[in-house]
Design a protein around this motif. Structure first.
Motif, short mmCIF file in Angstrom:
data_model
loop_
_atom_site.label_atom_id
_atom_site.label_comp_id
_atom_site.label_asym_id
_atom_site.label_seq_id
_atom_site.Cartn_x
_atom_site.Cartn_y
_atom_site.Cartn_z
N PRO A 161 -2.80 -3.53 8.23
CA PRO A 161 -2.71 -3.92 6.75
C PRO A 161 -1.47 -4.21 6.39
N LYS A 217 0.06 -7.65 4.95
CA LYS A 217 0.48 -7.75 3.35
C LYS A 217 1.67 -8.32 3.36
N LYS A 220 -5.45 -13.46 0.53
CA LYS A 220 -6.72 -12.80 0.84
C LYS A 220 -6.81 -12.38 2.51
N LEU A 221 -7.15 -11.34 2.73
CA LEU A 221 -7.22 -10.87 3.92
C LEU A 221 -8.79 -10.63 4.10
N ILE A 272 -7.86 -0.19 4.62
CA ILE A 272 -7.22 -1.27 4.08
C ILE A 272 -7.26 -0.89 2.40
N TYR A 280 -4.09 -3.44 -1.74
CA TYR A 280 -5.00 -4.28 -1.66
C TYR A 280 -6.24 -4.06 -2.68
N SER A 281 -6.95 -4.99 -3.00
CA SER A 281 -8.15 -4.88 -3.87
C SER A 281 -9.42 -5.39 -2.93
N HIS A 282 -10.40 -4.57 -2.67
CA HIS A 282 -11.70 -5.00 -1.95
C HIS A 282 -12.47 -5.87 -2.85
N PHE A 315 -10.46 -8.80 1.26
CA PHE A 315 -9.65 -8.08 0.34
C PHE A 315 -8.43 -9.02 -0.15
N GLU A 316 -8.20 -8.80 -1.38
CA GLU A 316 -6.96 -9.69 -2.24
C GLU A 316 -5.84 -8.72 -2.06
N LYS A 317 -4.61 -9.29 -1.64
CA LYS A 317 -3.41 -8.85 -2.01
C LYS A 317 -2.95 -8.59 -3.28
N ASN A 318 -2.54 -7.50 -3.81
CA ASN A 318 -2.17 -7.13 -5.22
C ASN A 318 -0.91 -7.63 -5.64
#
Length: 275
Positions: free
Chosen positions: A165, A169, A177-178, A210, A214-216, A272-275
């Motif tokens: 992760p 990142k 997006k991951l 993760i 990140y935000s799921h 997942f989205e990178k903050n």
């Protein structure tokens, strides 16, 4: 988008070589790939999946048993991208390139200028991918030490592969997006029932690792049944799974004596989205 694995400087392609400002040069193989993996002498000189596993996976995937997984993943990406152009996508642990190529095909018409890179530590896998599929940048490298510039990617895709992760990142843009694809609870349960005396229903969820940064955003489950009607397909599937390394000999013999087998495909696509 690429960086030199020696000095971390910008790496540019010049005809059939990649070169940085410090003149570190990496020539492309005749199949159309570049090796940017900095080998560690203490470890294997040929890490990753071997030729036998690559061939087994190729033989199995090309018959379409897992195509629905690819279609669901690609539809999800297409829905979010819309008509945007110039999208940078990295497929980590791409192996022989089956899923990477189907993604390229799905983006080819509606998203001009999109750039897809396939990375795997297995040289055998990348050679096969580069020989078979064009229009993708194929690179031998470690997923934990990516030769990719920081904050240069819109998507990182990790299918059935080791997840790092923090490194992902680093290379993702903010809001990038991951996407991970991992096995669900009932995935190939029929193989387990044949091979093992005691059935274990444990499975891995990447959401437990993760978290930081990140935000799921979404979980998409893909679950269906399909039937293998050829003993060769059963063997190919078994050889491309981790069960190949840790199964009792008598259980493997029982499996390989079968001429057909109905299997459950159960995978989770987590976004997942990178903050």
């Amino acid at each position: 988008m690429l960086k030199c694995p020696v000095c971390q400087g910008e790496l540019n392609r010049i005809e059939k070589s990649y070169r940085c400002k410090n003149n570190h040069t990496f020539d492309m193989g005749k199949q159309g790939y570049v090796n940017l993996h900095m080998s560690n002498e203490k470890r294997s000189k040929n890490p990753g999946d071997d030729k036998e596993m690559i061939v087994s996976r190729k033989n199995f995937l090309e018959k379409g048993y897992y195509k629905k997984i690819s279609e669901t993943l690609n539809e999800s990406i297409k829905k979010e991208i819309g008509s945007k152009s110039g999208i940078n996508i990295l497929d980590i642990g791409c192996g022989e390139g089956y899923y990477t190529n189907l993604l390229r095909d799905s983006l080819e018409e509606g998203n001009p200028g999109s750039h897809i890179v396939g990375i795997d530590i297995s040289k055998d896998g990348i050679i096969h991918a580069a020989r078979t599929y064009k229009g993708i940048e194929w690179i031998v490298a470690s997923g934990s030490n990516l030769p990719i510039a920081s904050e240069s990617l819109d998507y990182v895709i990790c299918m059935f592969s080791y997840i790092d992760p923090a490194e992902y990142k680093r290379v993702l843009k903010k809001g990038g997006k991951l996407i991970t694809v991992s096995t669900g609870e009932y995935h190939l349960v029929e193989i387990k029932e044949v091979v093992y005396d005691k059935l274990k229903m444990d499975y891995y969820r990447p959401t437990q690792d993760i978290t930081e940064g990140y935000s799921h955003k979404e979980l998409i489950n893909v679950r269906y049944e399909t039937e293998l009607k050829d003993g060769k397909d059963i063997k190919s599937l078994f050889d491309m799974t981790p069960y190949r390394w840790k199964s009792p000999k008598d259980g493997v013999e029982r499996l390989f004596n079968l001429s057909e087998l109905k299997i459950t495909v159960d995978v989770n696509i987590d976004i997942f989205e990178k903050n």
